[in-house]
Design a protein around this motif. Structure first.
Motif, PDB file in Angstrom:
ATOM      1  N   MET A 188      -4.882   0.646  -7.124  1.00 22.30           N
ATOM      2  CA  MET A 188      -3.720   1.527  -7.088  1.00 22.30           C
ATOM      3  C   MET A 188      -2.674   1.072  -8.111  1.00 22.30           C
ATOM      4  O   MET A 188      -2.066   1.895  -8.803  1.00 22.30           O
ATOM      5  CB  MET A 188      -3.127   1.570  -5.677  1.00 22.30           C
TER       6      MET A 188
ATOM      7  N   LEU B 202       3.742   9.902  -9.378  1.00 25.54           N
ATOM      8  CA  LEU B 202       3.475   9.974 -10.827  1.00 25.54           C
ATOM      9  C   LEU B 202       2.545  11.136 -11.168  1.00 25.54           C
ATOM     10  O   LEU B 202       2.726  11.800 -12.187  1.00 25.54           O
ATOM     11  CB  LEU B 202       2.881   8.649 -11.319  1.00 25.54           C
ATOM     12  N   VAL B 203       1.552  11.374 -10.302  1.00 23.71           N
ATOM     13  CA  VAL B 203       0.660  12.509 -10.553  1.00 23.71           C
ATOM     14  C   VAL B 203       1.463  13.803 -10.495  1.00 23.71           C
ATOM     15  O   VAL B 203       1.344  14.680 -11.359  1.00 23.71           O
ATOM     16  CB  VAL B 203      -0.505  12.532  -9.538  1.00 23.71           C
TER      17      VAL B 203
ATOM     18  N   ALA C 155       2.583   1.572  -3.460  1.00 21.44           N
ATOM     19  CA  ALA C 155       1.636   1.966  -4.507  1.00 21.44           C
ATOM     20  C   ALA C 155       1.154   3.387  -4.283  1.00 21.44           C
ATOM     21  O   ALA C 155       1.039   4.169  -5.221  1.00 21.44           O
ATOM     22  CB  ALA C 155       0.455   0.995  -4.535  1.00 21.44           C
ATOM     23  N   GLY C 156       0.899   3.745  -3.011  1.00 24.43           N
ATOM     24  CA  GLY C 156       0.449   5.095  -2.693  1.00 24.43           C
ATOM     25  C   GLY C 156       1.484   6.125  -3.092  1.00 24.43           C
ATOM     26  O   GLY C 156       1.173   7.130  -3.731  1.00 24.43           O
TER      27      GLY C 156
ATOM     28  N   LEU D 159       4.647  14.104 -11.039  1.00 17.77           N
ATOM     29  CA  LEU D 159       5.529  14.124 -12.220  1.00 17.77           C
ATOM     30  C   LEU D 159       4.766  14.598 -13.462  1.00 17.77           C
ATOM     31  O   LEU D 159       5.262  15.423 -14.238  1.00 17.77           O
ATOM     32  CB  LEU D 159       6.101  12.723 -12.466  1.00 17.77           C
ATOM     33  N   ALA D 160       3.536  14.095 -13.617  1.00 17.69           N
ATOM     34  CA  ALA D 160       2.741  14.466 -14.790  1.00 17.69           C
ATOM     35  C   ALA D 160       2.503  15.972 -14.819  1.00 17.69           C
ATOM     36  O   ALA D 160       2.685  16.624 -15.845  1.00 17.69           O
ATOM     37  CB  ALA D 160       1.416  13.713 -14.789  1.00 17.69           C
ATOM     38  N   PHE D 161       2.129  16.538 -13.693  1.00 16.97           N
ATOM     39  CA  PHE D 161       1.858  17.977 -13.671  1.00 16.97           C
ATOM     40  C   PHE D 161       3.145  18.792 -13.737  1.00 16.97           C
ATOM     41  O   PHE D 161       3.173  19.878 -14.321  1.00 16.97           O
ATOM     42  CB  PHE D 161       1.026  18.348 -12.433  1.00 16.97           C
TER      43      PHE D 161
ATOM     44  N   PHE E 122       0.835  -1.202   0.000  1.00 11.52           N
ATOM     45  CA  PHE E 122       0.000   0.000   0.000  1.00 11.52           C
ATOM     46  C   PHE E 122       0.864   1.243   0.000  1.00 11.52           C
ATOM     47  O   PHE E 122       0.605   2.205  -0.731  1.00 11.52           O
ATOM     48  CB  PHE E 122      -0.923   0.019   1.233  1.00 11.52           C
TER      49      PHE E 122
ATOM     50  N   ILE F 242       2.522   8.893 -19.070  1.00 11.57           N
ATOM     51  CA  ILE F 242       3.540   9.942 -18.947  1.00 11.57           C
ATOM     52  C   ILE F 242       4.654   9.728 -19.959  1.00 11.57           C
ATOM     53  O   ILE F 242       5.191  10.672 -20.524  1.00 11.57           O
ATOM     54  CB  ILE F 242       4.083   9.992 -17.498  1.00 11.57           C
TER      55      ILE F 242
ATOM     56  N   ALA G 163       3.803   5.719  -5.271  1.00 16.20           N
ATOM     57  CA  ALA G 163       3.949   5.707  -6.731  1.00 16.20           C
ATOM     58  C   ALA G 163       2.847   6.538  -7.391  1.00 16.20           C
ATOM     59  O   ALA G 163       3.122   7.351  -8.271  1.00 16.20           O
ATOM     60  CB  ALA G 163       3.909   4.279  -7.256  1.00 16.20           C
ATOM     61  N   VAL G 164       1.604   6.355  -6.943  1.00  8.88           N
ATOM     62  CA  VAL G 164       0.501   7.129  -7.526  1.00  8.88           C
ATOM     63  C   VAL G 164       0.751   8.614  -7.317  1.00  8.88           C
ATOM     64  O   VAL G 164       0.722   9.417  -8.255  1.00  8.88           O
ATOM     65  CB  VAL G 164      -0.861   6.726  -6.907  1.00  8.88           C
TER      66      VAL G 164
ATOM     67  N   LYS H  68       5.878  17.940 -15.387  1.00 10.68           N
ATOM     68  CA  LYS H  68       6.265  17.966 -16.806  1.00 10.68           C
ATOM     69  C   LYS H  68       5.402  18.958 -17.576  1.00 10.68           C
ATOM     70  O   LYS H  68       5.850  19.629 -18.493  1.00 10.68           O
ATOM     71  CB  LYS H  68       6.097  16.567 -17.431  1.00 10.68           C
ATOM     72  N   ASP H  69       4.139  19.027 -17.176  1.00  7.05           N
ATOM     73  CA  ASP H  69       3.197  19.883 -17.858  1.00  7.05           C
ATOM     74  C   ASP H  69       3.502  21.361 -17.619  1.00  7.05           C
ATOM     75  O   ASP H  69       3.276  22.197 -18.478  1.00  7.05           O
ATOM     76  CB  ASP H  69       1.792  19.561 -17.333  1.00  7.05           C
ATOM     77  N   GLN H  70       4.007  21.657 -16.432  1.00 11.53           N
ATOM     78  CA  GLN H  70       4.268  23.052 -16.086  1.00 11.53           C
ATOM     79  C   GLN H  70       5.470  23.627 -16.826  1.00 11.53           C
ATOM     80  O   GLN H  70       5.536  24.810 -17.086  1.00 11.53           O
ATOM     81  CB  GLN H  70       4.490  23.189 -14.565  1.00 11.53           C
TER      82      GLN H  70
ATOM     83  N   LEU I 286      -5.862  -2.207  -3.403  1.00 13.87           N
ATOM     84  CA  LEU I 286      -4.461  -2.317  -3.806  1.00 13.87           C
ATOM     85  C   LEU I 286      -4.348  -2.554  -5.317  1.00 13.87           C
ATOM     86  O   LEU I 286      -3.531  -1.921  -6.001  1.00 13.87           O
ATOM     87  CB  LEU I 286      -3.786  -3.460  -3.036  1.00 13.87           C
TER      88      LEU I 286
END
Lengths: 464, 423
Positions: free
Chosen positions: B296, A23-24, A16-17, A26-28, A13, B307, A19-20, A30-32, B293
Motif C-alpha cells: 500500500m 489519491l486514486v 495507507a488505505g 484525485l487522479a480521476f 493500514f 499525479i 491515502a490510496v 483531475k482527469d475529469q 502494508l
C-alpha cells in the motif's frame, strides 16, 4: 486473534488505505476536469440561449461533450483545435470572442483538407490551450503570430504568385532587392559568406529573425552581417519571408495549387516556355504564329483554354505544339493573355532580348545579390569594420576609373579573400569579395561589366 | 461486522471452493493458509521472528517485486494505446497525455516505477552485500540476483526508446554506442541490438519486443526462482544459523524392504529444519499483513509521484539534430563519464569487470563471518572494497548527470555553460 504487535499496525493500514483511495479519486478527478470541457459547455450554453423553439433546444441539449479532431491522412496530421474552437465553420459566430469565433475566408482552404496547423502551426494533437498553441517547452513550432501568417502560404504556393499574400511577395521582393543572396545561399545558389537559408524558418523564431535583421551581432555575436536599414514594416516582411523557408512541402492535392491561376503566373510561364519565339507582342518576337496583341477582342477564355489543351482541336493543321500544361497553368496563361495583351499593357513586358546590355547587367547585379554589400544601385557599400576602404565595402560608382573591362572581369571571377586592413594589427574585416567564377555565366558577366562601367555619371567623367 | 460478513461468505459452498481455508482460527489453519494458497505458498508457513523486523531487509527486495508487478500492470494497459512505429509512437504519447482517460497518470506511474525499480534493485543488492547474505548456501541465488539486476537495466533501457522523442532517441544512440566500443564483437552486438547501424524503425521494433515480451518473461521466471531459492536456502540469512550440510544418503543405506515417503528421501538438512522453533511465528497474519502494508505504501508513493510529476517528453526524434550534450539514461552515466576518458575502459573493461566481480563475489568471499549482520566488523576488507567501488560509481554517475554540460565540458549545475543558441 492478532498479536498486539500486529494491532499497532492497524492505524497504518487505515492511513495507507485512505491515502490510496484518496489519491486514486484525485487522479480521476483531475482527469475529469479538462480545459476543453469548459469551452464545450460554454458552446452548448450559447446554443441553448440562441434556440428559438423547443426542437432547437432539444438539439442543443444533445450536443455531445467530446474531443473533436480533423484527420488529414495525406499529410499525416491530426488537429484537435476544433475541440475548443467549435464554431469555426458557423458564420453566425462571427465576431465572437475566442475560442468560439467563426473563421472567415476559408472557402478556398476547406477545413477537411487543411484543418488548422498547416497554416497556423501549433500543436494539433494537444488539447489544452497552452500546449495546443505550442508555447510550451519541447514544441518547436508554436502558432505563427497573425502578422506572419502568410509565411504558411509558401508551403503549397510559389511565393511570387500569390495575390492573396502581399506581405510574402513583398518580403521576397525585398530579399532580392537588398541582395541577401550575395552572402547567403538559398535553394542551391548564392554566396558563401553567411549561412545557408534553406529551412531557416523552421530553425528560428520570428522574434529572433526580426532582432537579427535590426542588429545581427546582438543575436549572433561576431556576425559579419551589416544591420539591414529598412522600415519596421519591411523588417516584418523580411521576417515573414524567412519564416516561409521551412522546406516543408505538402504532397498530392496540395502541390496541385503550386501555380495559382493569375496573370502574374501566366506572364512567368509565357516567358519560361518561350512563347515569344513564335508569337509576337508589342512588335517583338517571332512571326511564325499570330501576333498576340489585342487578343482579347478576337478570342474568349474558353477558346484560349481549349487551344492550350489541344491546339489541333481549335485550329486544325496548326504548327503550335501541344504543351502538357496543368489546368491551373492553362488558366494562368489565359488570364495573362486576356489582361496583359491590351495594346496599352504590352509595354509592361520586357524580354531580355529587348533590353540593353546595361539593363540586363543591372538585372545580373540584382540576381547575384551584389547589392547586399555594394549597396542598392551600387552607390555605397555596407559597413565592413577595419577595411582600408573607409571601413566599408566600396561603392562601385567610380569603378570605371580604376579598372578596365578585362581587369573588372578578372576581379569578379577571382574575388578577393584578403581585404586590406585599415589598422594592420586589427582583426580581419569580416566581409570579402567572393569569387564568382563558375557561378556567373559568360553572357551575364559581359552584361554586368557593361552595367558597372556605366555607373560613372557622364558629367563627372574626367580625362587625364 | 465486516469480519462476520467475510466469514459468512467463506462459509458458503462457493466461498469454500475459492478459498480452501476460511479465516484461520487455529495455528493449524494459519499454517494451511500459507501452504494451500498458490499465491502464498512461495513463503513457508512459519518464518523467523527476525524476518518481521523492518531493519533486517528494509523491505527492499519486496518493494522491487511490487514495482515489477505495477510495471507489468501499467505496461499492459499502455500497450493498448502504444504503436511501435516511428510515425505513430510519439503520437501515442500525445494521445495518452491529451485524450486517454487517466492516460498521463498511467504513463507517469510506469515511468517513475521503472526508475524506482532500478534504484531499489541496486539498494537491495547493497543490503544483501552489507548483511553478508550471499554466503553459502545462498551463493547461486546471488548470481540469479545479478542476472535480474542486468535484466532490470535492460528492461529500463529498452523502454527508454519507446516514446520516440529526442530524449529517447539520443539516450539510446549514446547507450548503444557504448556497447559498440567492445573490440571485434562490439559493432556486431550493436548491429544485432539495433537491427542496423543507427537507431531507426528496426531498433524501435526490436526494443519493443524485448521490452514487452522477452525481458519481462525472463525476469518473471527468474524472479520466481529467486524467491523459491530464498525459501529453499533457509529463509533470510541470520547470525548463528546452522551451517548448511549436504550429506547424501547412499542408496545402500536405505533398507529395500520398505516403501518411503518423499520426506525420507530428501537429502541433507536445510538450515531451517529442526532448530529454534520457538523463535518462529506464523506467516499468516504476521508477515502477510506487513507485506500488504508495504504494498500500500509503495502504491501511495507512486500515485503521488504520478499525479504531481509528469514523465518527460521532448521534441519528436530528429536524427540530424543531436542535443548537446546527448546523455545516456542516468544509470549508464557513470559509464558514459568513463567513456569520455577512455572508450575501452568505460565501454568494455569496467562494465565487464563489474559483472564478473559481482557474479564471482560469493565464490571468492567464502568466510562464514558476519552473516545476517549489517556492516559486520569481521568483514572489514570486503566491506571496504565494495564501498569504494560503490562510492566511485555513484560519484561518476553524479558527475555525468549534473556536472557535464555542452560538449561534455565540466559545469556546476547552478551555473550551466550555455552554448545552445536562442531560437
Amino acid at each position: 486473534m492478532a498479536s498486539s504487535e500486529l494491532r499497532k499496525l492497524y492505524p497504518w493500514f487505515i492511513v495507507a488505505g485512505l491515502a490510496v483511495g484518496g489519491l486514486v479519486i484525485l487522479a480521476f478527478y483531475k482527469d475529469q476536469f479538462r480545459e476543453w470541457k469548459e469551452w464545450q459547455h460554454a458552446y452548448i450554453k450559447q446554443e441553448m440561449a440562441r434556440a428559438t423553439n423547443e426542437a432547437q433546444r432539444a438539439a442543443a441539449a444533445l450536443i455531445p461533450v467530446e474531443i473533436k479532431q480533423i484527420v488529414l491522412p495525406d499529410v499525416g496530421r491530426i488537429d484537435r483545435c476544433t475541440t475548443c474552437h467549435l464554431a469555426v465553420d458557423d458564420a453566425s459566430y462571427s465576431g465572437f470572442k475566442q475560442p468560439l469565433a467563426y473563421h472567415p475566408n476559408h472557402a478556398q482552404h476547406p477545413f477537411e483538407k487543411f484543418a488548422c496547423t498547416i497554416c497556423h502551426q501549433g500543436q494539433g494533437l494537444a488539447a489544452t490551450r497552452e500546449a495546443a498553441h505550442g508555447h510550451v517547452e519541447h514544441w518547436e513550432r508554436p502558432m505563427l503570430p497573425m502578422k506572419y501568417i502568410e509565411a504558411s502560404c509558401a508551403k503549397c504556393h510559389l511565393a511570387s504568385d500569390i495575390s492573396g499574400a502581399p506581405k510574402l511577395a513583398k518580403g521576397r521582393a525585398l530579399f532580392d532587392e537588398i541582395g541577401c543572396i550575395g552572402c547567403h545561399k538559398l535553394k542551391g545558389s548564392g554566396g558563401v559568406i553567411g549561412p545557408e537559408l534553406d529551412g531557416v524558418g523552421a530553425r528560428r523564431s520570428p522574434e529572433w529573425l526580426a532582432k537579427h535583421f535590426r542588429t545581427p551581432a546582438a543575436v549572433t555575436p561576431g556576425s559579419a552581417m551589416p544591420p539591414i536599414k529598412v522600415t519596421d514594416e519591411e523588417i516584418d516582411a523580411l521576417t515573414l519571408y524567412m519564416l516561409s523557408l521551412t522546406e516543408e512541402r505538402l504532397d498530392a492535392y496540395y502541390t496541385s495549387m503550386q501555380v495559382l491561376p493569375g496573370p502574374e503566373a501566366g506572364q512567368r510561364l509565357f516567358l519560361e516556355k518561350g512563347c515569344i519565339g513564335c508569337h509576337s507582342l508589342g512588335g517583338q518576337g517571332g512571326k511564325v504564329g499570330p501576333a498576340l496583341e489585342g487578343l482579347k477582342g478576337r478570342r474568349d477564355a474558353t477558346w484560349i483554354a481549349a487551344h492550350f489543351r489541344n491546339p489541333q482541336a481549335t485550329t486544325p493543321g496548326t504548327m503550335m505544339p501541344k504543351f502538357d500544361f496543368t489546368e491551373a497553368q492553362i488558366r494562368a496563361l489565359t488570364e495573362f493573355l486576356l489582361t496583359k495583351t491590351e495594346p496599352g499593357a504590352v509595354n509592361l513586358l520586357k524580354f531580355p532580348a529587348q533590353m540593353t546590355p546595361i539593363e540586363r547587367g543591372k538585372a545580373v547585379f540584382k540576381k547575384y545579390g551584389c547589392a547586399g554589400c555594394h549597396g542598392r544601385d551600387a552607390m555605397s557599400g555596407v559597413p565592413n569594420p577595419n577595411a582600408k576602404t573607409a571601413q566599408q565595402v566600396p561603392g562601385l560608382k567610380f569603378v570605371s576609373e580604376g579598372y578596365n573591362k578585362a581587369e573588372l572581369r578578372k576581379r569578379i571571377l577571382g574575388g578577393q579573400k584578403e581585404i586590406n586592413k585599415l589598422n594592420p594589427k586589427g582583426p580581419q574585416p569580416p566581409l570579402y569579395m567572393p569569387a564568382w567564377g563558375g557561378k556567373i555565366s559568360e553572357g551575364e558577366l559581359d552584361d554586368l561589366v557593361e552595367y558597372l562601367m556605366s555607373l560613372l555619371p557622364k558629367t563627372e567623367k574626367t580625362d587625364f | 461486522m465486516l469480519k462476520k460478513l467475510w466469514a459468512q461468505l467463506l462459509g458458503t459452498r462457493i466461498g469454500r471452493s475459492v478459498f480452501r481455508v476460511g479465516l484461520p482460527a487455529s495455528n493449524l489453519q494459519r499454517a494451511q493458509v500459507a501452504i494451500s494458497s498458490f499465491l502464498l505458498h512461495m513463503q513457508p508457513a512459519k518464518v523467523h521472528q527476525r524476518t518481521l523486523k523492518f531493519s533486517t531487509t528494509l523491505g527492499l527486495g519486496l518493494i522491487t517485486l511490487y514495482l515489477f508487478f505495477i510495471l507489468i500492470i501499467t505496461g499492459v494497459l499502455l500497450m493498448f494505446y502504444y504503436v511501435p512505429s516511428t510515425d505513430l509512437a510519439y503520437q501515442s504519447m500525445k494521445d495518452l497525455e491529451f485524450v486517454v482517460t487517466a492516460g498521463m497518470v498511467l504513463r507517469n506511474m510506469h515511468r517513475w516505477a521503472a526508475h524506482l525499480m532500478v534504484i531499489f534493485v541496486m539498494l537491495h543488492m547493497c543490503r544483501v552485500f552489507y548483511t553478508g547474505a550471499y554466503k553459502q548456501p545462498r551463493e547461486f541465488n546471488w548470481v540469479i540476483g545479478v542476472i535480474l539486476f542486468i535484466l532490470t537495466l535492460a528492461l529500463s533501457f529498452t523502454g527508454y526508446l519507446l516514446p520516440w522523442d529526442q530524449l529517447a532517441f539520443w539516450a539510446i544512440t549514446v547507450g548503444s554506442s557504448i556497447a559498440g566500443y567492445a573490440p571485434i564483437v562490439g559493432e556486431k552486438i550493436k548491429f544485432i541490438l539495433l537491427g542496423g547501424h543507427t537507431v531507426g524503425q528496426a531498433a524501435l521494433l526490436r526494443f519493443y519486443v524485448l521490452h514487452v515480451v522477452l525481458l519481462p518473461g525472463a525476469a518473471l521466471v527468474l524472479i520466481g526462482i529467486h524467491l523459491w531459492r530464498v525459501r529453499k536456502d533457509g529463509g533470510l540469512a541470520r547470525p548463528g544459523e546452522p551451517a548448511f550440510t549436504q550429506e547424501e544418503l547412499p542408496a545402500t543405506a536405505l533398507p529395500t524392504t520398505k516403501s518411503y515417503g518423499l520426506m525420507e528421501l530428501a537429502h541433507g538438512t536445510t538450515p531451517a529444519v529442526g532448530v529454534e522453533p520457538d523463535d518462529e511465528v506464523f506467516t499468516w497474519p504476521n508477515l502477510i499483513f506487513r507485506e500488504i502494508l508495504v504494498f500500500m505504501l509503495v502504491v501511495v508513493l507512486l500515485l503521488v509521484l504520478a499525479i504531481f510529476w509528469n514523465a518527460p517528453l521532448e521534441e519528436f526524434a530528429n536524427p540530424v539534430h543531436p542535443p548537446n550534450p546527448a546523455k545516456a539514461p542516468w544509470y549508464f552515466l557513470g559509464l558514459q563519464e568513463l567513456v569520455s576518458y577512455s572508450a575501452l575502459w568505460g565501454g568494455v573493461i569496467v562494465p565487464a569487470l563489474i559483472v564478473v566481480a559481482l557474479v564471482a563475489l560469493p565464490y571468492l568471499d567464502r568466510r562464514r563471518a558476519g552473516i545476517g549482520v549489517w556492516f559486520s566488523r569481521e568483514r572489514k576488507v570486503a566491506l571496504s572494497i565494495f564501498s569504494i567501488c560503490l562510492v566511485t560509481m555513484i560519484v561518476l554517475t553524479i558527475i555525468g548527470s549534473v556536472f557535464r554540460g555542452p560538449n561534455w565540458s565540466f559545469q556546476v549545475p547552478w551555473k550551466p555553460n550555455i552554448v545552445a543558441e536562442e531560437r
